[in-house]
Scaffold this motif. Structure first.
Motif, PDB file in Angstrom:
ATOM      1  N   TYR A   1       0.924  -1.031   0.095  1.00  0.00           N
ATOM      2  CA  TYR A   1       0.033  -0.187   0.115  1.00  0.00           C
ATOM      3  C   TYR A   1       1.128   1.110   0.006  1.00  0.00           C
ATOM      4  O   TYR A   1       2.276   1.225   0.684  1.00  0.00           O
ATOM      5  CB  TYR A   1      -0.610  -0.068   1.070  1.00  0.00           C
ATOM      6  CG  TYR A   1      -0.615   0.487   2.755  1.00  0.00           C
ATOM      7  CD1 TYR A   1       0.701   1.571   3.192  1.00  0.00           C
ATOM      8  CD2 TYR A   1       0.476  -0.697   3.453  1.00  0.00           C
ATOM      9  CE1 TYR A   1       0.279   1.246   4.442  1.00  0.00           C
ATOM     10  CE2 TYR A   1       0.627  -0.970   4.407  1.00  0.00           C
ATOM     11  CZ  TYR A   1       0.862   0.384   5.082  1.00  0.00           C
ATOM     12  OH  TYR A   1       1.357   0.743   6.156  1.00  0.00           O
ATOM     13  N   THR A   2       0.196   2.737  -0.314  1.00  0.00           N
ATOM     14  CA  THR A   2       1.213   3.225  -0.623  1.00  0.00           C
ATOM     15  C   THR A   2       0.940   4.401   0.915  1.00  0.00           C
ATOM     16  O   THR A   2       1.674   3.760   1.432  1.00  0.00           O
ATOM     17  CB  THR A   2       0.644   4.939  -1.768  1.00  0.00           C
ATOM     18  OG1 THR A   2      -0.771   4.893  -1.394  1.00  0.00           O
ATOM     19  CG2 THR A   2       0.484   3.666  -2.413  1.00  0.00           C
TER      20      THR A   2
ATOM     21  N   SER B   1      -3.794   8.073   1.667  1.00  0.00           N
ATOM     22  CA  SER B   1      -4.023   7.828  -0.274  1.00  0.00           C
ATOM     23  C   SER B   1      -5.253   6.960  -0.528  1.00  0.00           C
ATOM     24  O   SER B   1      -5.987   6.224   0.145  1.00  0.00           O
ATOM     25  CB  SER B   1      -2.823   7.036  -1.023  1.00  0.00           C
ATOM     26  OG  SER B   1      -3.119   7.163  -2.369  1.00  0.00           O
TER      27      SER B   1
ATOM     28  N   GLY C   1      -4.026   4.782  -3.059  1.00  0.00           N
ATOM     29  CA  GLY C   1      -3.377   3.403  -2.263  1.00  0.00           C
ATOM     30  C   GLY C   1      -3.556   2.723  -2.069  1.00  0.00           C
ATOM     31  O   GLY C   1      -2.608   1.661  -0.681  1.00  0.00           O
TER      32      GLY C   1
ATOM     33  N   GLY D   1       3.730  -1.142   3.258  1.00  0.00           N
ATOM     34  CA  GLY D   1       3.808  -0.268   3.849  1.00  0.00           C
ATOM     35  C   GLY D   1       4.234   0.560   4.486  1.00  0.00           C
ATOM     36  O   GLY D   1       4.393   0.030   6.053  1.00  0.00           O
ATOM     37  N   PRO D   2       4.453   1.914   4.641  1.00  0.00           N
ATOM     38  CA  PRO D   2       3.459   2.614   3.391  1.00  0.00           C
ATOM     39  C   PRO D   2       4.840   2.908   2.338  1.00  0.00           C
ATOM     40  O   PRO D   2       6.122   3.368   2.615  1.00  0.00           O
ATOM     41  CB  PRO D   2       4.015   4.252   4.233  1.00  0.00           C
ATOM     42  CG  PRO D   2       4.723   4.106   5.160  1.00  0.00           C
ATOM     43  CD  PRO D   2       5.151   3.022   5.832  1.00  0.00           C
TER      44      PRO D   2
ATOM     45  N   THR E   1       4.608   4.491  -0.375  1.00  0.00           N
ATOM     46  CA  THR E   1       4.618   5.771  -0.857  1.00  0.00           C
ATOM     47  C   THR E   1       3.610   6.802  -1.916  1.00  0.00           C
ATOM     48  O   THR E   1       3.078   7.504  -2.050  1.00  0.00           O
ATOM     49  CB  THR E   1       5.627   6.730  -0.320  1.00  0.00           C
ATOM     50  OG1 THR E   1       5.584   6.692   1.310  1.00  0.00           O
ATOM     51  CG2 THR E   1       5.489   8.724  -0.231  1.00  0.00           C
ATOM     52  N   THR E   2       4.790   6.474  -3.222  1.00  0.00           N
ATOM     53  CA  THR E   2       4.608   6.409  -4.553  1.00  0.00           C
ATOM     54  C   THR E   2       4.445   4.986  -5.551  1.00  0.00           C
ATOM     55  O   THR E   2       4.836   4.739  -5.277  1.00  0.00           O
ATOM     56  CB  THR E   2       5.482   6.843  -4.731  1.00  0.00           C
ATOM     57  OG1 THR E   2       7.383   6.272  -5.184  1.00  0.00           O
ATOM     58  CG2 THR E   2       6.098   7.859  -4.059  1.00  0.00           C
ATOM     59  N   PRO E   3       3.468   5.019  -6.229  1.00  0.00           N
ATOM     60  CA  PRO E   3       3.491   4.965  -7.313  1.00  0.00           C
ATOM     61  C   PRO E   3       4.560   4.124  -7.676  1.00  0.00           C
ATOM     62  O   PRO E   3       4.416   2.463  -7.855  1.00  0.00           O
ATOM     63  CB  PRO E   3       2.928   4.999  -8.681  1.00  0.00           C
ATOM     64  CG  PRO E   3       2.334   6.036  -8.198  1.00  0.00           C
ATOM     65  CD  PRO E   3       2.713   7.205  -6.951  1.00  0.00           C
TER      66      PRO E   3
ATOM     67  N   ARG F   1       7.640   3.189  -6.344  1.00  0.00           N
ATOM     68  CA  ARG F   1       7.965   2.799  -4.586  1.00  0.00           C
ATOM     69  C   ARG F   1       6.637   1.267  -5.127  1.00  0.00           C
ATOM     70  O   ARG F   1       7.434   0.337  -4.896  1.00  0.00           O
ATOM     71  CB  ARG F   1       8.025   3.049  -3.780  1.00  0.00           C
ATOM     72  CG  ARG F   1       9.275   4.015  -3.439  1.00  0.00           C
ATOM     73  CD  ARG F   1       9.140   4.815  -2.773  1.00  0.00           C
ATOM     74  NE  ARG F   1       8.943   4.532  -1.194  1.00  0.00           N
ATOM     75  CZ  ARG F   1      10.189   4.339  -0.459  1.00  0.00           C
ATOM     76  NH1 ARG F   1      11.114   4.305  -0.728  1.00  0.00           N
ATOM     77  NH2 ARG F   1       9.733   2.953   0.451  1.00  0.00           N
ATOM     78  N   VAL F   2       5.875   1.218  -5.677  1.00  0.00           N
ATOM     79  CA  VAL F   2       4.729   0.272  -5.870  1.00  0.00           C
ATOM     80  C   VAL F   2       5.278  -0.709  -6.486  1.00  0.00           C
ATOM     81  O   VAL F   2       5.808  -1.924  -5.973  1.00  0.00           O
ATOM     82  CB  VAL F   2       3.690   0.331  -5.978  1.00  0.00           C
ATOM     83  CG1 VAL F   2       2.250  -1.246  -5.847  1.00  0.00           C
ATOM     84  CG2 VAL F   2       3.384   1.338  -4.969  1.00  0.00           C
TER      85      VAL F   2
END
Length: 270
Positions: free
Chosen positions: A116-117, A121, A124, A149-150, A152-154, A156-157
């Motif tokens: 998850y971000t 969000s 996310g 997580g987190p 944080t950003t797409p 990093r996902v």
């Protein structure tokens, strides 16, 4: 007065970041509003950006927009070219896995590692939780062995997927479109296995006390992005059909989704 513009949420790679900077320059010229593209990159908290008093054209996720105490002013929201409802300022979360994995459905990933971000969000976290809620109600138990997580950003996902530290993760569908537009190799590395229900797209906001005249000028310029010939290349590079005016009431859906999950005892996706 000089106002801050920022597209960190959708500056997912150098090509997209450059295109947003160009678009903000065009908007400034068309509107007559003095915009400065400000840098506020990861790992700086987005909350600090959104708290600035000089905002006039900055992307903000709709979920924290609804949660904040002193609400920013809606200016407009993007209409993604691949919006789940054509021609509307909406988006969805894509749940993605590694292309070479054995997962063929979302249910196949249960028991594994969910990324998850950040908790504030929508794409996310909140939309992810809403999508998983029916499965949680059916099983009356956690769905995943671990929530990671987190992130944080797409980006990093995606990095976590490719590093095999998560099995499935959520991606803002519009951010994913921009990534794929400028990185063809990514198509062979990840695979979409599910999508959430559509929700209002992240919006461009101004500070609470931004003058009405400045907001109106920006809205007029943003409305012309869809048809301006000089914006054709930018629309292509930003996977964008244009912008639409939106009100805060459209984003109440996100609070409804949150309340449904919390009422069911499912505060954290996993």
């Amino acid at each position: 007065m000089r106002y801050a513009a920022n597209a960190r949420m959708y500056s997912v790679n150098p090509q997209a970041a450059a295109a947003w900077k160009e678009l903000f320059g065009w908007i400034a010229r068309e509107s007559g509003v003095d915009l400065e593209v400000v840098d506020h990159n990861f790992p700086l908290p987005l909350a600090e950006l959104w708290a600035r008093k000089d905002l006039a054209c900055t992307f903000m996720c709709g979920y924290p927009f609804m949660l904040t105490g002193q609400r920013q002013r809606p200016v407009a929201a993007p209409i993604p070219a691949n919006a789940p409802r054509k021609g509307q300022p909406v988006y969805a979360t894509r749940l993605v896995v590694r292309a070479g994995s054995d997962f063929r459905s979302l249910e196949d990933t249960f028991g594994g590692r969910l990324g998850y971000t950040v908790p504030d969000s929508h794409s996310g976290y909140n939309a992810l939780r809403h999508h998983l809620l029916p499965y949680y109600r059916d099983r009356k138990a956690r769905l995943y062995g671990d929530s990671v997580g987190p992130l944080t950003t797409p980006r990093r996902v995606i990095d976590a997927l490719l590093a095999d530290t998560i099995d499935v993760g959520p991606l803002d569908g519009y951010a994913l479109d921009l990534m794929l537009r400028h990185d063809e190799n990514l198509r062979s590395q990840i695979r979409i296995i599910a999508s959430t229900d559509p929700a209002p797209a992240p919006l461009l906001v101004a500070a609470a006390d931004c003058p009405d005249e400045a907001v109106a000028k920006l809205q007029s310029a943003l409305a012309r992005v869809a048809s301006a010939p000089e914006c054709a290349s930018l629309r292509d590079r930003l996977c964008l059909d244009g912008f639409a005016q939106v009100g805060a009431s459209a984003y109440e859906l996100m609070l409804q989704w949150e309340e449904e999950a919390r009422s069911a005892g499912y505060a954290e996706p996993g």
